[in-house]
Design an enzyme around this catalytic site. Structure first.
Site, mmCIF file in Angstrom:
data_model
loop_
_atom_site.group_PDB
_atom_site.id
_atom_site.type_symbol
_atom_site.label_atom_id
_atom_site.label_comp_id
_atom_site.label_asym_id
_atom_site.label_seq_id
_atom_site.Cartn_x
_atom_site.Cartn_y
_atom_site.Cartn_z
ATOM 1 C CB VAL A 14 71.072 38.847 -0.757
ATOM 2 C CG1 VAL A 14 70.312 40.164 -0.726
ATOM 3 C CG2 VAL A 14 70.461 37.859 0.237
ATOM 4 C CB SER A 121 76.092 43.303 5.597
ATOM 5 O OG SER A 121 76.564 43.453 4.280
ATOM 6 C CG ASN A 122 71.412 40.544 8.720
ATOM 7 O OD1 ASN A 122 70.811 41.544 9.085
ATOM 8 N ND2 ASN A 122 70.873 39.599 7.984
ATOM 9 C CG HIS A 177 66.348 43.273 9.204
ATOM 10 N ND1 HIS A 177 65.153 42.961 8.614
ATOM 11 C CD2 HIS A 177 67.284 42.551 8.528
ATOM 12 C CE1 HIS A 177 65.365 42.086 7.651
ATOM 13 N NE2 HIS A 177 66.651 41.816 7.582
HETATM 14 N N1 APR Z 1 84.084 42.386 -0.389
HETATM 15 C C1 APR Z 1 83.192 41.917 -1.290
HETATM 16 N N2 APR Z 1 82.449 40.815 -1.097
HETATM 17 C C2 APR Z 1 82.628 40.156 0.056
HETATM 18 C C3 APR Z 1 83.535 40.580 1.049
HETATM 19 C C4 APR Z 1 84.286 41.745 0.777
HETATM 20 N N3 APR Z 1 85.178 42.228 1.664
HETATM 21 N N4 APR Z 1 83.461 39.695 2.070
HETATM 22 C C5 APR Z 1 82.553 38.774 1.752
HETATM 23 N N5 APR Z 1 82.043 39.022 0.519
HETATM 24 C C6 APR Z 1 81.039 38.295 -0.236
HETATM 25 C C7 APR Z 1 81.153 36.784 -0.134
HETATM 26 O O1 APR Z 1 82.198 36.272 -0.941
HETATM 27 C C8 APR Z 1 79.765 36.338 -0.608
HETATM 28 O O2 APR Z 1 79.732 36.036 -1.997
HETATM 29 O O3 APR Z 1 79.732 38.563 0.232
HETATM 30 C C9 APR Z 1 78.881 37.546 -0.328
HETATM 31 C C10 APR Z 1 77.758 37.233 0.643
HETATM 32 O O4 APR Z 1 76.903 36.390 -0.003
HETATM 33 P P1 APR Z 1 76.254 35.089 0.653
HETATM 34 O O5 APR Z 1 77.229 34.431 1.568
HETATM 35 O O6 APR Z 1 75.615 34.314 -0.450
HETATM 36 O O7 APR Z 1 75.138 35.702 1.611
HETATM 37 P P2 APR Z 1 73.690 36.244 1.196
HETATM 38 O O8 APR Z 1 72.692 35.185 1.457
HETATM 39 O O9 APR Z 1 73.761 36.876 -0.142
HETATM 40 O O10 APR Z 1 73.499 37.353 2.301
HETATM 41 C C11 APR Z 1 74.261 38.543 2.279
HETATM 42 O O11 APR Z 1 72.648 39.801 3.465
HETATM 43 O O12 APR Z 1 70.681 39.223 4.478
HETATM 44 C C12 APR Z 1 72.030 39.493 4.679
HETATM 45 O O13 APR Z 1 72.615 38.121 6.561
HETATM 46 C C13 APR Z 1 72.780 38.287 5.198
HETATM 47 O O14 APR Z 1 74.758 39.525 5.764
HETATM 48 C C14 APR Z 1 74.177 38.638 4.818
HETATM 49 C C15 APR Z 1 73.984 39.382 3.502
#
Ligand code: APR
Length: 314
Positions: A14, A121-122, A177
Site C-alpha cells: 500500500v 494501518s489496521n 473501516h
Molecule cells: N516501521 C516501518 N515499517 C514497518 C514497521 C515499522 N516499525 N513494522 C512493519 N513495517 C512494514 C513492513 O516491513 C511492511 O513492509 O510495514 C509494511 C506493511 O506492508 P505490507 O505487509 O505489504 O502491508 P500492506 O498491504 O501494504 O498494508 C499495510 O494497510 O490496509 C492496511 O491492513 C493493512 O495494516 C495494513 C497496512
C-alpha cells in the site's frame, strides 16, 4: 518556495503504491519511504524514481536509512504493520500493531512535528485513536483513511450494476473501516440523479453488502489485500491536503461531541484542506443508521478497551 514533502512509513504494497500514484501525478516535490525490513524502501524508491522519469513533473523519491531521515514532512502516511497470521488472535494482532504504531509515532513527533498524519494501518479506527493519544496533537492533523477507499469501492459496485456513470458516482460510507462500515445508499447520486431513481432497494442492499466485503473479495482472488485502490485513495487525500482543496471525504477522525460521541475515532464526512480534517460535517442520520453507527462505535471501543486492559496507554 515551500517544497512539498511526504513521508511514507511502511513501504509495503500500500505504501509503495501510494508513492507511485503521487509521483505519477506530480503532487509533491519529494517522497521519502521508510520500512523496517531491510532493502524494501531502498528497492522500491529506486524503482519508483525510475518510473517517474516519464511522469509529468519530476518527484524526488528516496529511501530513509533510519527514521530520522523522514524529517520535516508536510504529511506522513503510516502504513506500517503486520498482517494477521496463523495462530494470532485478533487481540494479539491489535497489540502488535499498536506497539508498532507507538514507536513509529514517537519518531514522527520527533522528526516531523508539524506534519498531518494519514493513518492507514489496521484496525484503522483504533490505530487512528492510538495516534491521537500518543501525540496529543490537535485532532485535525490525524486522519484515518476510510471513506476515500470504501466510497471508491461502493462507486465501483454501483457502476458495475448500472453500466454507466463512471466517475460521476458520489458515495458516502461512514462508521468503522471494517465489518460494521455503513455505506449510505440513500445519499448516493449518479450525476445529479438520486440513485433510488435508478436502482431498487434489493439492488442497493446487494451493493451495500458487496461494498462491505469488497476488501475480502480481493483477498479471495489474490491471497493478499488490495493495494491499488488504497494507494490511490491515499494519494487523493494527500493531494487534497497539499492543494488545500477543501474537498469532502469521509475519514476516521476523533469525535468530540459530534454525532453524540466523544473520545472515539470513526469515519464521518470531513473537509480536507491544508490543516488536515478542517471540519467535521454532521449529517442527519435516520434511526436505523444511528443504530448502525452505535454498533460501529462499540466495535471500535472494544478494540480500544483491549489496549487499555493491557495498560497500553500508561
Ligand atoms: N516501521 C516501518 N515499517 C514497518 C514497521 C515499522 N516499525 N513494522 C512493519 N513495517 C512494514 C513492513 O516491513 C511492511 O513492509 O510495514 C509494511 C506493511 O506492508 P505490507 O505487509 O505489504 O502491508 P500492506 O498491504 O501494504 O498494508 C499495510 O494497510 O490496509 C492496511 O491492513 C493493512 O495494516 C495494513 C497496512
Amino acid at each position: 518556495m515551500h517544497r512539498r514533502k511526504v513521508g511514507i512509513i511502511g513501504a509495503g504494497a500500500v505504501g509503495a503504491t501510494a508513492a507511485y500514484s503521487l509521483s505519477m501525478m506530480g503532487t509533491c516535490n519529494e517522497i521519502v519511504l521508510f520500512d523496517i525490513a531491510e532493502g524494501v524502501a531502498k528497492g522500491k524508491a529506486i524503482d519508483i524514481a525510475q518510473s517517474s522519469h516519464y511522469a509529468p513533473n519530476s518527484t524526488i523519491i528516496t529511501a530513509a536509512e533510519n527514521p530520522a531521515d523522514v524529517n520535516e514532512c508536510d504529511i506522513v502516511v503510516i502504513t506500517a504493520g503486520v498482517p494477521r497470521k496463523g495462530e494470532m488472535t485478533r487481540e494479539d494482532l491489535l497489540m502488535i500493531n499498536a506497539k508498532i504504531m507507538k514507536s513509529v509515532v514517537e519518531d514522527v513527533m520527533k522528526y516531523s512535528p508539524e506534519a498531518v498524519i494519514i493513518c492507514v494501518s489496521n484496525p484503522l479506527d483504533v490505530m487512528t485513536y492510538v495516534i491521537h493519544k500518543m501525540t496529543g496533537w490537535e485532532r485535525s492533523r490525524i486522519i484515518g483513511l476510510a471513506g476515500a477507499l470504501d466510497g471508491a469501492r461502493m462507486a465501483y459496485q454501483i457502476y458495475n450494476r448500472l453500466g454507466y456513470g463512471a466517475g460521476q458516482i458520489g458515495t458516502l460510507v461512514i462508521g468503522d473501516h471494517g465489518q460494521n462500515m455503513i455505506p449510505l445508499p440513500q445519499k448516493v447520486q449518479v450525476g445529479d440523479v438520486p440513485v433510488d431513481e435508478l436502482l431498487n432497494r434489493e439492488e442497493m442492499a446487494e451493493i451495500v453488502e458487496r461494498t462491505r466485503t469488497g476488501g475480502a473479495e480481493i483477498v479471495k482472488y489474490l491471497g493478499t489485500s488490495g493495494y491499488y485502490a488504497p494507494g490511490r485513495a491515499i494519494a487523493y487525500m494527500v493531494e487534497a491536503l497539499l492543494n488545500d482543496s477543501k474537498i469532502v471525504v469521509s475519514s476516521s477522525v476523533l469525535l468530540q461531541g459530534e454525532y453524540g460521541y466523544n473520545d472515539i475515532s470513526v469515519g464521518v464526512p470531513v473537509i480536507l484542506g491544508k490543516n488536515g480534517a478542517e471540519k467535521i460535517i454532521e449529517i442527519e442520520l435516520d434511526e436505523e443508521t444511528q443504530a448502525k453507527f452505535k454498533i460501529s462505535v462499540e466495535g471500535i471501543r472494544e478494540g480500544i478497551n483491549i489496549l487499555k486492559s493491557n495498560q497500553f496507554f500508561e
